[in-house]
Structure formats: structure tokens, C-alpha cells
Design an enzyme around this catalytic site. Structure first.
Site, PDB file in Angstrom:
ATOM      1  N   SER A   1      40.670  30.968  -3.639  1.00  0.00           N
ATOM      2  CA  SER A   1      40.961  32.180  -4.400  1.00  0.00           C
ATOM      3  C   SER A   1      39.881  33.193  -4.032  1.00  0.00           C
ATOM      4  O   SER A   1      38.817  32.816  -3.526  1.00  0.00           O
ATOM      5  CB  SER A   1      40.971  31.898  -5.906  1.00  0.00           C
ATOM      6  OG  SER A   1      39.806  31.198  -6.290  1.00  0.00           O
TER       7      SER A   1
ATOM      8  N   GLU B   1      37.860  36.975  -5.058  1.00  0.00           N
ATOM      9  CA  GLU B   1      37.553  37.913  -6.146  1.00  0.00           C
ATOM     10  C   GLU B   1      37.230  39.317  -5.623  1.00  0.00           C
ATOM     11  O   GLU B   1      36.490  39.468  -4.656  1.00  0.00           O
ATOM     12  CB  GLU B   1      36.348  37.347  -6.916  1.00  0.00           C
ATOM     13  CG  GLU B   1      35.878  38.202  -8.058  1.00  0.00           C
ATOM     14  CD  GLU B   1      34.850  37.469  -8.912  1.00  0.00           C
ATOM     15  OE1 GLU B   1      35.031  36.262  -9.197  1.00  0.00           O
ATOM     16  OE2 GLU B   1      33.843  38.100  -9.278  1.00  0.00           O
TER      17      GLU B   1
ATOM     18  N   ASP C   1      28.293  40.625 -20.215  1.00  0.00           N
ATOM     19  CA  ASP C   1      26.948  41.029 -20.656  1.00  0.00           C
ATOM     20  C   ASP C   1      27.065  42.416 -21.246  1.00  0.00           C
ATOM     21  O   ASP C   1      27.702  43.300 -20.662  1.00  0.00           O
ATOM     22  CB  ASP C   1      25.986  41.056 -19.467  1.00  0.00           C
ATOM     23  CG  ASP C   1      25.800  39.661 -18.892  1.00  0.00           C
ATOM     24  OD1 ASP C   1      25.434  38.761 -19.663  1.00  0.00           O
ATOM     25  OD2 ASP C   1      26.042  39.482 -17.687  1.00  0.00           O
TER      26      ASP C   1
ATOM     27  N   PHE D   1      20.084  40.151  -6.676  1.00  0.00           N
ATOM     28  CA  PHE D   1      21.219  39.735  -7.482  1.00  0.00           C
ATOM     29  C   PHE D   1      21.051  38.278  -7.937  1.00  0.00           C
ATOM     30  O   PHE D   1      21.332  37.925  -9.089  1.00  0.00           O
ATOM     31  CB  PHE D   1      22.482  39.916  -6.622  1.00  0.00           C
ATOM     32  CG  PHE D   1      23.753  39.897  -7.384  1.00  0.00           C
ATOM     33  CD1 PHE D   1      23.888  40.624  -8.563  1.00  0.00           C
ATOM     34  CD2 PHE D   1      24.840  39.160  -6.934  1.00  0.00           C
ATOM     35  CE1 PHE D   1      25.076  40.603  -9.274  1.00  0.00           C
ATOM     36  CE2 PHE D   1      26.027  39.133  -7.641  1.00  0.00           C
ATOM     37  CZ  PHE D   1      26.148  39.854  -8.818  1.00  0.00           C
TER      38      PHE D   1
ATOM     39  N   HIS E   1      36.257  29.459  -4.354  1.00  0.00           N
ATOM     40  CA  HIS E   1      36.522  30.809  -4.868  1.00  0.00           C
ATOM     41  C   HIS E   1      35.520  31.749  -4.191  1.00  0.00           C
ATOM     42  O   HIS E   1      34.305  31.582  -4.351  1.00  0.00           O
ATOM     43  CB  HIS E   1      36.330  30.826  -6.393  1.00  0.00           C
ATOM     44  CG  HIS E   1      36.518  32.174  -7.013  1.00  0.00           C
ATOM     45  ND1 HIS E   1      37.762  32.676  -7.343  1.00  0.00           N
ATOM     46  CD2 HIS E   1      35.628  33.133  -7.389  1.00  0.00           C
ATOM     47  CE1 HIS E   1      37.634  33.885  -7.892  1.00  0.00           C
ATOM     48  NE2 HIS E   1      36.337  34.182  -7.920  1.00  0.00           N
TER      49      HIS E   1
HETATM   50  P1  FAD Z   1      29.445  32.074 -22.253  1.00  0.00           P
HETATM   51  O1  FAD Z   1      30.174  30.891 -21.766  1.00  0.00           O
HETATM   52  O2  FAD Z   1      29.757  32.573 -23.616  1.00  0.00           O
HETATM   53  O3  FAD Z   1      27.894  31.735 -22.155  1.00  0.00           O
HETATM   54  C1  FAD Z   1      26.915  32.760 -22.221  1.00  0.00           C
HETATM   55  C2  FAD Z   1      25.572  32.194 -22.641  1.00  0.00           C
HETATM   56  O4  FAD Z   1      25.610  31.851 -24.026  1.00  0.00           O
HETATM   57  C3  FAD Z   1      25.150  30.899 -21.929  1.00  0.00           C
HETATM   58  O5  FAD Z   1      23.759  30.934 -21.783  1.00  0.00           O
HETATM   59  C4  FAD Z   1      25.540  29.798 -22.911  1.00  0.00           C
HETATM   60  O6  FAD Z   1      24.755  28.639 -22.763  1.00  0.00           O
HETATM   61  C5  FAD Z   1      25.256  30.488 -24.243  1.00  0.00           C
HETATM   62  N1  FAD Z   1      26.087  30.016 -25.348  1.00  0.00           N
HETATM   63  C6  FAD Z   1      27.418  29.804 -25.364  1.00  0.00           C
HETATM   64  N2  FAD Z   1      27.830  29.436 -26.593  1.00  0.00           N
HETATM   65  C7  FAD Z   1      26.724  29.450 -27.384  1.00  0.00           C
HETATM   66  C8  FAD Z   1      26.471  29.176 -28.772  1.00  0.00           C
HETATM   67  N3  FAD Z   1      27.465  28.852 -29.593  1.00  0.00           N
HETATM   68  N4  FAD Z   1      25.213  29.315 -29.224  1.00  0.00           N
HETATM   69  C9  FAD Z   1      24.190  29.681 -28.394  1.00  0.00           C
HETATM   70  N5  FAD Z   1      24.361  29.938 -27.082  1.00  0.00           N
HETATM   71  C10 FAD Z   1      25.608  29.834 -26.595  1.00  0.00           C
HETATM   72  N6  FAD Z   1      30.763  39.524 -15.820  1.00  0.00           N
HETATM   73  C11 FAD Z   1      31.436  40.668 -16.054  1.00  0.00           C
HETATM   74  O7  FAD Z   1      30.921  41.546 -16.760  1.00  0.00           O
HETATM   75  N7  FAD Z   1      32.678  40.900 -15.551  1.00  0.00           N
HETATM   76  C12 FAD Z   1      33.325  39.979 -14.786  1.00  0.00           C
HETATM   77  O8  FAD Z   1      34.439  40.220 -14.343  1.00  0.00           O
HETATM   78  C13 FAD Z   1      32.644  38.746 -14.521  1.00  0.00           C
HETATM   79  N8  FAD Z   1      33.234  37.768 -13.792  1.00  0.00           N
HETATM   80  C14 FAD Z   1      32.603  36.581 -13.626  1.00  0.00           C
HETATM   81  C15 FAD Z   1      33.260  35.537 -12.952  1.00  0.00           C
HETATM   82  C16 FAD Z   1      32.653  34.302 -12.768  1.00  0.00           C
HETATM   83  C17 FAD Z   1      33.407  33.211 -12.042  1.00  0.00           C
HETATM   84  C18 FAD Z   1      31.333  34.086 -13.242  1.00  0.00           C
HETATM   85  C19 FAD Z   1      30.636  32.777 -13.017  1.00  0.00           C
HETATM   86  C20 FAD Z   1      30.664  35.104 -13.929  1.00  0.00           C
HETATM   87  C21 FAD Z   1      31.291  36.331 -14.141  1.00  0.00           C
HETATM   88  N9  FAD Z   1      30.674  37.367 -14.847  1.00  0.00           N
HETATM   89  C22 FAD Z   1      31.347  38.560 -15.072  1.00  0.00           C
HETATM   90  C23 FAD Z   1      29.329  37.199 -15.387  1.00  0.00           C
HETATM   91  C24 FAD Z   1      29.360  36.671 -16.841  1.00  0.00           C
HETATM   92  O9  FAD Z   1      30.028  37.611 -17.665  1.00  0.00           O
HETATM   93  C25 FAD Z   1      27.920  36.493 -17.317  1.00  0.00           C
HETATM   94  O10 FAD Z   1      27.336  35.417 -16.629  1.00  0.00           O
HETATM   95  C26 FAD Z   1      27.733  36.357 -18.817  1.00  0.00           C
HETATM   96  O11 FAD Z   1      26.343  36.457 -19.102  1.00  0.00           O
HETATM   97  C27 FAD Z   1      28.202  35.036 -19.387  1.00  0.00           C
HETATM   98  O12 FAD Z   1      29.566  34.962 -19.493  1.00  0.00           O
HETATM   99  P2  FAD Z   1      30.248  33.548 -19.851  1.00  0.00           P
HETATM  100  O13 FAD Z   1      31.688  33.794 -19.986  1.00  0.00           O
HETATM  101  O14 FAD Z   1      29.784  32.513 -18.928  1.00  0.00           O
HETATM  102  O15 FAD Z   1      29.593  33.319 -21.305  1.00  0.00           O
END
Ligand code: FAD
Length: 276
Positions: free
Chosen positions: A6, A8, A99, A206, A256
Site C-alpha cells: 500500500s 501513502e 498531534d 523527522f 506500506h
Molecule cells: P494513539 O494510539 O492514541 O497513541 C498516542 C500516544 O498515547 C501513545 O504514546 C500511546 O502510548 C499513548 N496512549 C494511548 N492510550 C493511552 C491512555 N489511555 N493513557 C495514556 N496514554 C495513552 N498524523 C497525522 O496528523 N495525520 C496523519 O494522516 C497521520 N498518519 C499516520 C499514519 C501512520 C501509519 C502512522 C504510524 C502515524 C501517522 N500519523 C499521522 C502520526 C500520528 O498521528 C502520531 O504518531 C500521533 O502522535 C499518535 O497517533 P496514534 O493514532 O498512534 O495515537
């Protein structure tokens, strides 16, 4: 190539960028990807642009997977976006926390990605296949590896179908992460995210920000090339192709590519992999 891949994209900011992405996509389509995904600016900053690229990809007959981040969003706004994607025939979503953009104080109605996955399932049932993010070298804000693994497992239990990892250069980190996830009962595919290397300075910056380790042997070699872009490109292609080979040989279910809206490096890596 037999490997499922895939690819991106990010939504371009200018009409020229949109036009260029069309030709990039036409090139990459030759690799027969399972889907093209399109990133989303946290807080909704690219909502329109992401949607436009997604619609174009779908109109071209490809599976388009919009990324959707929830930080800074309300339930109503996410519900509205899901409705738009449903109406556009989209079947796959990459669900993220995102973020919070600097200067944006409101965290909104979602705190973590597992809440978004739960919400998508509650609102739309099995309409969408849901991808979530995974971090073989751990998310930079995670309190501990154990906490981060638990957070990943929560996203899976909330209904994720598949995961895509942050990019990394250390295959052992990926295998370790997958083993840990399996011991926690996770059975969904965990697809490694691959970053083709176009240059070193930006990559280093990055990687520091997103918590990806560039091994010393690689860093030293890249630094030794200075401004010699041909050598950087050649070494980067070798390193990333070898990484992909190790991952696939070790059982990775696909790849990916974070192609950065460029086709050449991803195409070349896949060409080399197809000769295996
Ligand atoms: P989560 O899974 O919610 O985790 C975030 C943090 O919170 C982690 O440190 C986790 O350990 C912690 N955490 C989770 N649950 C809890 C809890 N209950 N209590 C305390 N801590 C907790 N960013 C963008 O802005 N746009 C995009 O399109 C984008 N695409 C991405 C695609 C991929 C494949 C990846 C790997 C990253 C992408 N990102 C994108 C970056 C991502 O948004 C950031 O890494 C963000 O900081 C975390 O998102 P997440 O969905 O992993 O968050």
C-alpha cells in the site's frame, strides 16, 4: 511482485502539486497496490484537500483509504466526515489520534485513537475496514513500552482490522513488537511502514521527531556522503531494499510505503524486490 503493498500520499497544497500527484499515482499504480492512503492534518486542517484526493483516487478505480485523526475534533464533526466517506463509497479508514497543532488549545472530544476506533464502529458498524498505527520503536510520548503496547492492544480490541507501523530501520524492533503483540492475543496483520530515503538531513530531523532510530552505522555513512546526493540515494536504496527483504523473509504480511508523493524510489525498491 507478489508482495501486497500500500502507498501513502499527503494532500498537496497547490494545484501544481495536485497535478504532479496525478502523474505520481499513475506511475505507482503500475505496482498494483492494495490501496492508496491519504494523510489528514490533525485538527482537520486538510479536511477538504484530503477528501478531494481521496475522491480522485476512488474515481480512478483504486481503493482509497483516508487517514482520519481525532484530536481536536468533536463527535459531530467526525460523524459528518464518516458520512461523507460513506457516501463516496470509501471502505477503508486509517484511524489516528494525531498531534494537536501548535497554538490549538482544544483537545476536543477524543483523547486517544482507541476512542476513535470505538466511535467509528459504534456509528458505522462494519462499513469500514479500520487501520491503526503501531510503533515498533515505541511512540515518543509513551510512558513506557508496556503502556504503548497496551494502548496498541486497546485499538485492536476496539475493532481495528489491520495495523501500519511507523517507519523504522531496525528489523529486529519490528519482529520484537509483532511477537509482543501476538503474546497479547493480537492476530491482525501488522504491516511495516517503509520510508524510502531521498536525502539524509530531513530524514534525520523527522526521525528524531517521530521516535525512529537511525542506526549509527547508517547515520555515519550518510553523513560521510555530505552533499553527494547520488551516493545517498544509492546507499538509501540498498539499505531500504535489504530491510524490506528481511521483513518479508521474516513473515511481514506486506509493505506500506511512505512515498512522500514521489514515485521513483518506491518503484525502484519494488523492482528490486520482484527479482528476489
Ligand atoms: P494513539 O494510539 O492514541 O497513541 C498516542 C500516544 O498515547 C501513545 O504514546 C500511546 O502510548 C499513548 N496512549 C494511548 N492510550 C493511552 C491512555 N489511555 N493513557 C495514556 N496514554 C495513552 N498524523 C497525522 O496528523 N495525520 C496523519 O494522516 C497521520 N498518519 C499516520 C499514519 C501512520 C501509519 C502512522 C504510524 C502515524 C501517522 N500519523 C499521522 C502520526 C500520528 O498521528 C502520531 O504518531 C500521533 O502522535 C499518535 O497517533 P496514534 O493514532 O498512534 O495515537
Amino acid at each position: 511482485m507478489n508482495t501486497e503493498i500500500s502507498i501513502e500520499f499527503f494532500p498537496p497544497q497547490t494545484p501544481e502539486g495536485v497535478e504532479k500527484l496525478r502523474s505520481t499515482r499513475a506511475e505507482l499504480a503500475k505496482l498494483n497496490p492494495l490501496f492508496f492512503s491519504v494523510t489528514y492534518g490533525a485538527g482537520g486542517s486538510t479536511r477538504e484537500r484530503t477528501f478531494n484526493v481521496v475522491k480522485e483516487i476512488a474515481a480512478e478505480g483504486f481503493d482509497a483509504a483516508p487517514h482520519l485523526s481525532c484530536i481536536g475534533s468533536t463527535r459531530d464533526s467526525i460523524r459528518e466526515i464518516l458520512g461523507e466517506y460513506k457516501a463516496a463509497g470509501i471502505k477503508r479508514i486509517v484511524a489516528l489520534r494525531g498531534d494537536l497543532p501548535s497554538g490549538m488549545a482544544e483537545t476536543g472530544e477524543f483523547r486517544y485513537a482507541n476512542e476513535l476506533v470505538e466511535f467509528i464502529r459504534a456509528e458505522t458498524g462494519d462499513r469500514f475496514s479500520i487501520e491503526v498505527a503501531a510503533y515498533p520503536e515505541w511512540h515518543p510520548q509513551a510512558r513506557s513500552p508496556k503502556d504503548d503496547l497496551e494502548a496498541f492492544v486497546r485499538k485492536v480490541k476496539a475493532g481495528a482490522n489491520s495495523a501500519i507501523t511507523q517507519y523504522f530501520f531496525n528489523a529486529d524492533a519490528y519482529f520484537h513488537f509483532v511477537n509482543e503483540a501476538r503474546t497479547q492475543g493480537v492476530t491482525i496483520p501488522i504491516v511495516p511502514g517503509i520510508m524510502p530515503i531521498a536525502g539524509f538531513t530531513k530524514l534525520a530531523r523527522f526521525s528524531d521527531a517521530c521516535g525512529t532510530d537511525i542506526p549509527r552505522w547508517m547515520r555515519k555513512k550518510f553523513e560521510s556522503y555530505g552533499d553527494d546526493t547520488d551516493s545517498i540515494r544509492a546507499f538509501g536504496l540498498d539499505v531500504v531494499t535489504e530491510l524490506c527483504e528481511r521483513l518479508l523473509d521474516g513473515g511481514a504480511p506486506g509493505l506500506h510505503f511512505y512515498c512522500m508523493n514521489q514515485s521513483a524510489l518506491t518503484t525502484e525498491i519494488c523492482r528490486r524486490l520482484s527479482k528476489r
